[in-house]
Design an enzyme around this catalytic site. Structure first.
Site, PDB file in Angstrom:
ATOM      1  N   ARG A 137       0.874  10.566  13.679  1.00 20.15           N
ATOM      2  CA  ARG A 137       0.364  11.101  12.427  1.00 20.15           C
ATOM      3  C   ARG A 137      -0.437  12.370  12.704  1.00 20.15           C
ATOM      4  O   ARG A 137      -1.493  12.329  13.332  1.00 20.15           O
ATOM      5  CB  ARG A 137      -0.515  10.055  11.726  1.00 20.15           C
ATOM      6  CG  ARG A 137      -1.045  10.479  10.398  1.00 20.15           C
ATOM      7  CD  ARG A 137       0.016  10.474   9.314  1.00 20.15           C
ATOM      8  NE  ARG A 137       0.332   9.148   8.869  1.00 20.15           N
ATOM      9  CZ  ARG A 137       1.555   8.633   8.920  1.00 20.15           C
ATOM     10  NH1 ARG A 137       2.539   9.330   9.440  1.00 20.15           N
ATOM     11  NH2 ARG A 137       1.791   7.434   8.475  1.00 20.15           N
ATOM     12  N   GLY A 179       2.896   1.631  -3.181  1.00 13.72           N
ATOM     13  CA  GLY A 179       1.965   1.890  -4.274  1.00 13.72           C
ATOM     14  C   GLY A 179       1.571   3.350  -4.343  1.00 13.72           C
ATOM     15  O   GLY A 179       1.465   3.934  -5.439  1.00 13.72           O
ATOM     16  N   LYS A 180       1.361   3.977  -3.196  1.00 17.89           N
ATOM     17  CA  LYS A 180       1.004   5.393  -3.184  1.00 17.89           C
ATOM     18  C   LYS A 180       2.171   6.268  -3.617  1.00 17.89           C
ATOM     19  O   LYS A 180       1.982   7.315  -4.257  1.00 17.89           O
ATOM     20  CB  LYS A 180       0.521   5.796  -1.791  1.00 17.89           C
ATOM     21  CG  LYS A 180      -0.812   5.173  -1.404  1.00 17.89           C
ATOM     22  CD  LYS A 180      -1.912   5.501  -2.414  1.00 17.89           C
ATOM     23  CE  LYS A 180      -3.264   4.988  -1.980  1.00 17.89           C
ATOM     24  NZ  LYS A 180      -4.326   5.260  -2.990  1.00 17.89           N
ATOM     25  N   ASN A 202      -6.293  10.208   8.084  1.00 23.91           N
ATOM     26  CA  ASN A 202      -7.300   9.637   8.978  1.00 23.91           C
ATOM     27  C   ASN A 202      -8.661  10.328   8.862  1.00 23.91           C
ATOM     28  O   ASN A 202      -9.151  10.950   9.802  1.00 23.91           O
ATOM     29  CB  ASN A 202      -6.799   9.664  10.422  1.00 23.91           C
ATOM     30  CG  ASN A 202      -5.578   8.789  10.603  1.00 23.91           C
ATOM     31  OD1 ASN A 202      -4.456   9.254  10.458  1.00 23.91           O
ATOM     32  ND2 ASN A 202      -5.794   7.517  10.879  1.00 23.91           N
ATOM     33  N   ASN A 210     -14.543   0.409  14.215  1.00 22.79           N
ATOM     34  CA  ASN A 210     -14.463  -0.667  15.210  1.00 22.79           C
ATOM     35  C   ASN A 210     -15.057  -0.252  16.557  1.00 22.79           C
ATOM     36  O   ASN A 210     -15.771  -1.027  17.209  1.00 22.79           O
ATOM     37  CB  ASN A 210     -13.006  -1.092  15.412  1.00 22.79           C
ATOM     38  CG  ASN A 210     -12.493  -1.964  14.285  1.00 22.79           C
ATOM     39  OD1 ASN A 210     -13.250  -2.364  13.409  1.00 22.79           O
ATOM     40  ND2 ASN A 210     -11.203  -2.252  14.298  1.00 22.79           N
ATOM     41  N   TYR A 225       0.832  -1.209   0.000  1.00 20.57           N
ATOM     42  CA  TYR A 225       0.000   0.000   0.000  1.00 20.57           C
ATOM     43  C   TYR A 225       0.865   1.257   0.000  1.00 20.57           C
ATOM     44  O   TYR A 225       0.687   2.150  -0.831  1.00 20.57           O
ATOM     45  CB  TYR A 225      -0.916  -0.003   1.218  1.00 20.57           C
ATOM     46  CG  TYR A 225      -1.820   1.211   1.297  1.00 20.57           C
ATOM     47  CD1 TYR A 225      -2.930   1.320   0.463  1.00 20.57           C
ATOM     48  CD2 TYR A 225      -1.562   2.234   2.197  1.00 20.57           C
ATOM     49  CE1 TYR A 225      -3.760   2.430   0.530  1.00 20.57           C
ATOM     50  CE2 TYR A 225      -2.393   3.347   2.267  1.00 20.57           C
ATOM     51  CZ  TYR A 225      -3.486   3.435   1.430  1.00 20.57           C
ATOM     52  OH  TYR A 225      -4.306   4.550   1.498  1.00 20.57           O
ATOM     53  N   GLN A 281      -0.119   4.701  19.840  1.00 20.82           N
ATOM     54  CA  GLN A 281      -0.013   5.323  18.530  1.00 20.82           C
ATOM     55  C   GLN A 281      -1.025   6.464  18.401  1.00 20.82           C
ATOM     56  O   GLN A 281      -2.162   6.324  18.817  1.00 20.82           O
ATOM     57  CB  GLN A 281      -0.203   4.289  17.409  1.00 20.82           C
ATOM     58  CG  GLN A 281      -1.530   3.555  17.390  1.00 20.82           C
ATOM     59  CD  GLN A 281      -1.564   2.306  18.248  1.00 20.82           C
ATOM     60  OE1 GLN A 281      -0.973   2.254  19.312  1.00 20.82           O
ATOM     61  NE2 GLN A 281      -2.282   1.272  17.781  1.00 20.82           N
ATOM     62  N   THR A 282      -0.596   7.603  17.879  1.00 19.66           N
ATOM     63  CA  THR A 282      -1.448   8.794  17.874  1.00 19.66           C
ATOM     64  C   THR A 282      -1.833   9.214  16.456  1.00 19.66           C
ATOM     65  O   THR A 282      -1.082   9.013  15.502  1.00 19.66           O
ATOM     66  CB  THR A 282      -0.764   9.978  18.570  1.00 19.66           C
ATOM     67  OG1 THR A 282       0.408  10.350  17.836  1.00 19.66           O
ATOM     68  CG2 THR A 282      -0.401   9.636  20.006  1.00 19.66           C
TER      69      THR A 282
END
Length: 347
Positions: free
Chosen positions: A309, A175-176, A201, A217, A172, A236-237
């Site tokens: 991120r 690919g980007k 996000n 989720n 992924y 993770q942020t």
């Protein structure tokens, strides 16, 4: 403002009106045009289709209506030449959402994920050359930044990221990178009118509730009253941008007359860890039920995700004259109500 008993249709109508009110001065450029949307059954594709249909039904007369060509990966092979899928006529605008973005899905289909990013992107550009397209919007990902060093968070478009070529997310992420390079090459060689979006996000009511992303989720767990599992260590942020704000950015960029630019799209709000997102979600929606656990990544979900991120969105704000309006509380409540409505209808 989101209300407790809003249905999916209530939410979409309000979101579409928000987009319209922040885009109506630009509508003269798109009236009567033909817009091709690839990846039309994905989250972002469905959201833009919802808005364009809203324009045609609520805001435009018969002469000015937008001709919409919607193509989805499940219905056609974007890795083959597209002429046979698109009628012989001019295509004024192309928005390329085509891609396998769900971590669960690209872990299962790594070769197909790479094919869509290279062959699919190339085929879109070749089609655009034949149809005199005015503007193309290509969707990359914030994943191309990897995990920036702390001095480069918030991260701007000039930051050169680093992602591994050997990993379960590489199909992924790389690919980007290829999609972005193809955009540059086609512009420099053929003067192709393209801009690239790097979304951070994004979330919204038309997300697939089963695609494994954290907002979906959490909502699914709250609706089903099951224990929610946070993958990894929970530290993770991310920042989270509601899709109605994102679509205003997207369509304003589509209608710009300046090309071969890259734009971050996302939220400037504070970074939230996975644990903090979960706690806030339960506090906002179901404070009486906040059952969650921290677990290792499941086998069907890539484990080497970036740890931080947050975008610098100054460039897109200047280019479009727009800033995000939705608060996380309102966006999350919209998603919860929409998913609850969808699941109720399914049963």
């Amino acid at each position: 403002m989101t209300r407790k008993n809003d249905t999916l249709q209530d939410i979409l109508k309000r979101d579409n009106e928000h987009i319209f009110q922040n885009l109506k001065e630009d509508l003269s450029k798109i009236r009567g045009s033909t817009v091709l949307i690839t990846g039309s059954k994905g989250f972002l594709g469905k959201t833009v289709l919802s808005f364009l249909n809203y324009l045609n039904e609520e805001k435009l007369d018969g002469i000015d209506k937008i001709s919409i060509v919607a193509l989805d990966y499940d219905d056609f092979d974007i890795c083959s030449p597209l002429d046979s899928f698109v009628a012989e006529k001019k295509i004024d605008y192309i928005i390329n959402f085509a891609g396998i973005a769900s971590p669960k899905k690209y872990l299962q289909k790594p070769v197909e994920t790479l094919d869509v990013s290279y062959l699919g992107t190339k085929n879109i550009f070749e089609l655009a050359r034949k149809r005199n397209t005015k503007s193309i919007l290509m969707f990359s990902s914030s994943e191309v930044y990897g995990t920036p060093d702390p001095a480069n968070i918030p991260t701007n478009e000039k930051y050169i990221g680093s992602v591994t070529t050997f990993g379960n997310r590489s199909c992924y992420d790389m690919g980007k990178n290829v999609l972005e390079t193809l955009s540059y090459v086609y512009h420099t060689k053929h003067n192709t009118p393209v801009n690239v979006i790097r979304p951070f996000n994004l979330y919204g009511p038309l997300m697939n509730i089963d695609d494994g992303r954290i907002i979906a989720n959490i909502c699914k767990s709250m609706i089903g009253e099951t224990q929610f599992s946070i993958y990894g260590n929970g530290k993770q942020t991310r920042t989270y941008c509601y899709v109605a704000d994102a679509v205003v950015f997207m369509l304003r960029i589509l209608l710009l007359e300046k090309f071969v630019e890259i734009y971050n799209i996302g939220s400037e709000e504070e970074e939230l860890s996975a644990i903090e997102v979960t706690r806030q979600a339960y506090d906002i929606i179901t404070p009486q039920n906040s059952s969650y656990t921290i677990t290792p990544h499941p086998l069907d979900y890539p484990d080497n995700e970036p740890q931080r991120r947050k975008p610098d969105i100054l460039k897109v704000k200047i280019a479009t004259g727009y800033s995000p309006k939705y608060k996380f509380e309102d966006g999350l409540t919209s998603c919860y109500n929409a998913f609850k409505d969808i699941l109720k209808e399914a049963h």
